[in-house]
Design an enzyme around this catalytic site. Structure first.
Site, mmCIF file in Angstrom:
data_model
loop_
_atom_site.group_PDB
_atom_site.id
_atom_site.type_symbol
_atom_site.label_atom_id
_atom_site.label_comp_id
_atom_site.label_asym_id
_atom_site.label_seq_id
_atom_site.Cartn_x
_atom_site.Cartn_y
_atom_site.Cartn_z
ATOM 1 N N GLY A 1 0.762 -1.234 0.000
ATOM 2 C CA GLY A 1 0.000 0.000 0.000
ATOM 3 C C GLY A 1 0.794 1.286 0.000
ATOM 4 C CG ASP B 1 0.370 6.520 -1.306
ATOM 5 O OD1 ASP B 1 1.260 7.240 -0.807
ATOM 6 O OD2 ASP B 1 -0.738 6.355 -0.768
ATOM 7 C CG ASP C 1 13.662 -5.235 -15.648
ATOM 8 O OD1 ASP C 1 14.334 -5.425 -14.622
ATOM 9 O OD2 ASP C 1 12.885 -6.084 -16.135
ATOM 10 C CD GLU D 1 18.256 -6.396 -14.214
ATOM 11 O OE1 GLU D 1 18.215 -6.947 -13.105
ATOM 12 O OE2 GLU D 1 17.285 -6.396 -15.012
#
Length: 645
Positions: A165, A167, A351, A380
């Site tokens: 949760g 944010d 990524d 990466e």
């Protein structure tokens, strides 16, 4: 009565016929807007709508805009319109589509750029990047329990592999923490929409690497506007922001999966089912990647090995994108430009870089470099051999194909350091010899100062593992922040957060204490940190603030001495203009001195005279203590010194 029944049947047939012949409408256009004054004037509009490809005519009545080409692929629900906006001014244009017995229109905005591309400055060796996961860092008070329109998901902080949760607004409320610590750039794991449902087996995409909308911030994190506000607030504090992107794959819930624009949009080759392909939960055939990156550069690689690397899916829920499709690659290139322009990001971390097709990624970097010559992107490249990593850096002589990628990630440094932390530094290969023997291959890099080093990240065990060895952690950080590298820290290292991946990745992605309602500790404040946490925070903060604007670290040469009697010494040196006398030069030296053993050790200063010279005293920037460099230095077990003179 019979006539009425006949009339009802006729009306029903007419209604059904009308429903079947519903006129196409424009449901979506990507990019959602665009910018004038770009070097490349060509703009691809991906127009989506039911049967929208049946349009026979496309017009844009706007000064300085012309339609160059219209492309229809396999799906009737996509229309690719290529327009030229070289002479266009900012404003709102109208796109008109016409088909047989139908027409549709949509407004499309061309915006003015806030600054020229060359004015966008990326991160470099003068920066320290701080990597964090938005889901695990901080939550705002008005965080919604559920977001309408999203697939089923759970937020349960007791479960390491479910969403917790965090944010963007929670992050924004703690920006002063980063400036107090002394980092200069923030790298968030992906913040784009990941509309994937949580499954019974605990699979969750809280990590963000399964994109379902490339133009929308995940509403569980916030909005596009909140992302921009966060970046603006970072800039006001002198913090840069690096955006995590993924071009190798998307999320399984992306609309492209259910309705592929073309049959080759994803890597689903025809030979797949006959050569070992498997099916995921949805019954879609795919090839599982081998996770082995060596075939991409191996001169002896077989076709099957190379296919498994570049065309294999990372996981069954992340379809592999086919960057050889020119329309897909154009879409992705534009998307990265759009985020630079619309949000003002200062860098990109790409990524799974080698898993995507090399030629297409080089084209992406070439286009980005042409538009934003001072921007920076790090890829990466998870192989622990320096020769492999160096081949991916821009202008490498080790490869016929120029990747154009400015910055690569130093997995060799990470790997060797995590071995060394459990060893005694001997006369040959063990302990800090591993770091020395990694740096000796820096001649392979076209630009060693544009290599990103780290001691851990969100995909690895934390450096401390399950332990609390502050001495070895300080050695690792002293190295990381003084060598010829762009350093990256992982959130929580400053307060000695630990954890391993033995059970699940979520154990190395724990919540930052104090970021969530109900937390029993608030590590964002000095008062909320434990004595041990504050000692590490204070130590690292002193080092980070000293590093800010330090020209020796950013521009100086580097020399390293072979570890001798367990002691490893690295020198950074710079001859610079004197501040009070511009025509005179001053020599500056920083010595990083590490005792790589668990016993007391002696640094024989005579051996290091070529960097010490006639200097008699040097200050340890970590403690403020002065050391006599005319005498041998006596070092405590695992002691770290950073001497400045």
């Amino acid at each position: 009565m019979k006539q009425l029944f006949t009339l009802l049947i006729l009306l029903s047939a007419m209604t059904m016929s009308a429903a079947k012949t519903k006129k196409p409408t424009i449901a979506r256009i990507d990019p959602t807007c665009w910018y004038t004054g770009m070097k490349n004037p060509s703009l691809q509009l991906m127009v989506y709508g039911k049967d929208i490809a049946t349009a026979t005519d496309v017009t844009i009545d706007y000064p300085g805009v012309r339609v160059d080409s219209i492309v229809r692929l396999d799906s009737p629900n996509y229309l690719f319109i290529y327009i030229n906006v070289r002479e266009a001014k900012p404003g709102v244009m109208t796109l008109m589509l016409k088909g047989q017995k139908w027409n549709a229109k949509a407004s499309y905005e061309l915006k003015a750029r806030e600054k020229a591309g060359r004015e966008r400055r990326g991160f470099d060796i003068s920066d320290v990047l701080y990597l964090l996961m938005p889901d695990r860092f901080a939550q705002s008070a008005d965080h919604p329990a559920q977001v309408a329109g999203m697939n089923t998901y759970k937020e349960d902080r007791t479960q390491p592999s479910l969403r917790h949760g965090g944010d963007l607004e929670g992050l924004r409320q703690h920006l002063d923490y980063f400036t107090e610590l002394g980092v200069t750039a923030l790298w968030f794991t992906p913040i784009l929409e990941n509309n994937s449902p949580d499954s019974d087996n605990g699979f969750s995409t809280y990590h963000g690497y399964a994109t379902t909308d490339y133009y929308r911030v995940d509403p569980r994190f916030g909005t596009n506007e909140q992302y921009r506000q966060l970046i603006d607030d970072c800039h006001r504090r002198g913090l840069k922001v690096v955006m995590d992107m993924i071009f190798n794959h998307c999320g399984f819930e992306h609309p492209w999966v259910k309705d592929m624009p073309s049959k080759d949009w994803l890597n689903l080759p025809a030979w797949l089912e006959e050569s070992g392909g498997t099916s995921n939960a949805a019954g879609t055939s795919f090839l599982q990647t081998s996770y082995k990156l060596t075939p991409v550069l191996d001169p002896y690689a077989t076709e099957v090995d190379l296919r498994e690397t570049t065309e294999g899916w990372f996981v069954p829920t992340m379809p592999d994108l086919n960057q050889h499709n020119p329309h897909l690659m154009c879409y992705l290139i534009q998307n990265s430009k759009w985020w630079i322009e619309s949000a003002g990001i200062d860098g990109i971390r790409m990524d799974t870089y080698p898993y995507a097709f090399r030629e297409a990624m080089a084209d992406w970097m070439r286009e980005l470099q042409d538009e934003y010559p001072n921007f920076n992107t790090v890829g990466e490249t998870w192989v622990t051999e320096p020769a492999y990593t160096a081949t991916w850096q821009a202008n490498s002589k080790l490869s016929k194909l120029n990747s154009q990628l400015k910055t690569v990630m130093d997995f060799s440094f990470f790997d060797k350091l995590n071995q060394a932390k459990n060893e005694e530094t001997d006369a040959w290969w063990q302990g800090l010899n591993r770091i020395y023997n990694s740096f000796v291959y820096d001649y392979l890099y076209p630009n060693p100062s544009s290599v990103m080093a780290f001691i851990d990240n969100h995909d690895t065990d934390r450096f401390l593992g399950a332990g609390r060895d502050s001495l070895m952690l300080k050695q690792a950080l002293a190295l990381l922040l003084t060598v010829n590298r762009i350093p990256q820290l992982y959130y929580g290292t400053e307060i000695m957060m630990n954890g391993t991946k033995e059970v699940t990745d979520g154990n190395v992605r724990q919540d930052f204490p104090g970021g969530f309602p109900g937390d029993s500790q608030n590590a964002f404040t000095r008062e909320g940190r434990t004595r041990v946490q504050q000692q590490m925070f204070g130590w690292l903060s002193r080092l980070l603030h000293w590093r800010q604007g330090n020209r020796v670290i950013a521009r100086g040469t580097m020399k390293q001495f072979i570890p001798y009697n367990g002691v490893y010494v690295i020198a950074r040196q710079l001859r610079d203009r004197a501040l009070d006398a511009p025509n005179h030069y001053v020599d500056h030296t920083v010595l990083t001195i590490l005792n790589g053993t668990t016993k007391p050790a002696t640094m024989q200063v005579q051996r290091y005279q070529e960097v010490i010279g006639s200097t008699a005293r040097a200050k340890d920037i970590l403690t403020g203590r002065y050391y006599d460099l005319t005498k041998d230095l006596q070092l405590k077990p695992r002691q770290s010194l950073i001497l400045e003179f």
